[in-house]
Every structure is written in C-alpha cells, then in structure tokens.
Design a protein around this motif. Structure first.
Motif, PDB file in Angstrom:
ATOM      1  N   LYS A  45      -0.106   5.494  -2.224  1.00 32.84           N
ATOM      2  CA  LYS A  45       0.776   4.996  -2.783  1.00 32.84           C
ATOM      3  C   LYS A  45       0.581   3.555  -3.267  1.00 32.84           C
ATOM      4  N   GLU A  46       1.206   2.662  -2.375  1.00 36.68           N
ATOM      5  CA  GLU A  46       1.561   1.168  -2.769  1.00 36.68           C
ATOM      6  C   GLU A  46      -0.283   0.491  -3.291  1.00 36.68           C
ATOM      7  N   GLU A  47      -1.073   0.366  -2.956  1.00 36.38           N
ATOM      8  CA  GLU A  47      -2.007  -0.120  -2.819  1.00 36.38           C
ATOM      9  C   GLU A  47      -2.610   0.864  -4.486  1.00 36.38           C
ATOM     10  N   GLY A  48      -2.261   2.382  -4.115  1.00 38.69           N
ATOM     11  CA  GLY A  48      -3.019   2.295  -5.732  1.00 38.69           C
ATOM     12  C   GLY A  48      -2.442   1.857  -6.804  1.00 38.69           C
ATOM     13  N   PHE A  49      -1.132   1.671  -6.824  1.00 37.39           N
ATOM     14  CA  PHE A  49      -0.432   1.315  -7.920  1.00 37.39           C
ATOM     15  C   PHE A  49      -1.043  -0.013  -8.215  1.00 37.39           C
TER      16      PHE A  49
END
Length: 198
Positions: free
Chosen positions: A125-129
C-alpha cells in the motif's frame, strides 16, 4: 524522485552582491513549497485527475472500511462521479490504447480487462501511495492540474523559501570571491582567506 528542487543561477542576472532566480525556477520552487506545506492537496478528490492510476495504485489496497470512509468524505455524488470517470477512462483506454503510456488496459483472452504487467504492480500500500503521490507531484509541477489556481501560488511571495534563497545568494557571492592574502600585525602574509591551514 525529485523531492528537492535545486536553485539554479542565471549568470546574466548575477552580480557580486545579489542573485536573481530565473522565473521558471522561482515558480517551481514555489509550487514545491506549496505541496510540502499543503498535504491536503493529495486528498481523495485528486482521484479524478487520473482515475485509472488511482485505481491501480490506491484503490486496490483499500479495505472495504477504507473505501467506505473515503466515500463518506466525497459524498454520494463524489462517489458516483469517480465511478463514472473511472469507467469512462477504462472504456477509452480499451478503445484507444496509448503506446507511450506507462501502463494500458487491454482485453484478455477471456474478455477480461487486463490493466498492467505483473512487474508494474506495487507490492505494498505504501509503495502504491508513494508512486501515485510522485506522479501527482510531477503533474502539479508541470502545471497540468486544470482545476488548480496556479497564479495564486506562482505569483505569491508567501511561497518563497527565504532561507534557501539567502543560501543561494551567499554561495553565489562566495564563488565570485577569489582568495587573497591576509596580513598580520607585522604586515606579513599569514594565509589565504577561504583556505584552512592545518
């Protein structure tokens, strides 16, 4: 990532005592400072800027509770607008694939919509954001946000980083100075300015 914009020096406008930034650099610095000081810019309403990218990088990681909370922030009409724009964007991407796009939607062998290659999928999720935020930052810095009032930032001195500009002026001044001998009490040279004696 372009997290910090470097000040550039315009040699045609440089003197020993003052440095004037080129306007394009001043504008980019102001935009970057605006983004740094206004994290709300990256809210759920920015989904409409690129619904397919938002779907790929943000929505895929949201839990049902997170989607519901986001929907409450947008309101019923905001949710409908986002869903409609996402659907229209997918139909458009299928009808007119862009060979220069970082990803594209296409039909799979069973008629399903394939959005990307496996190696393009963010792992967390962090990489996507982080990827989504970077793309939106670059879009903002280029001036591609049609709904944003750029003159309110570009022409406003409030968004200048005075410390950074002062540092740039000092560096410019020091670059124009040349070392010279420092005379001691007995009028004998003791060293050069700018050179440390060990």
């Amino acid at each position: 990532m372009a997290q910090d914009l470097l000040l550039e020096e315009d040699s045609s406008q440089t003197s020993a005592s003052t440095t004037s930034l080129p306007e394009r650099i001043r504008v980019k610095n102001r935009r970057k400072r605006y983004l740094d000081q206004t994290p709300d810019y990256f809210g759920p309403s920015l989904e409409l800027a690129d619904p397919l990218m938002y779907d790929r990088l943000i929505r895929r990681f949201q839990t049902p509770a997170e989607r519901e909370a986001e929907g409450r922030k947008k309101g019923h009409s905001g949710v409908l607008e986002a869903d409609l724009m996402r659907s229209e964007a997918k139909v458009e991407a299928l009808a007119h694939p862009d060979p220069n796009a970082t990803f594209s939607y296409r039909r799979g062998p069973g008629g399903e919509i394939l959005a990307e290659d496996k190696d393009e999928v963010p792992r967390t999720k962090e990489e996507g954001f982080a990827r989504w935020k970077y793309e939106m930052e670059m879009r903002f810095m280029r001036g591609d946000d049609d709904d944003f009032d750029y003159p309110g930032v570009d022409d406003n001195e409030m968004w200048d980083d005075l410390e950074e500009e002062a540092r740039g002026k000092l560096e410019s001044y020091l670059e124009t100075e040349s070392p010279r001998w420092v005379l001691g009490d007995g009028q004998q040279p003791e060293g050069e300015t700018g050179v440390q004696d060990y």
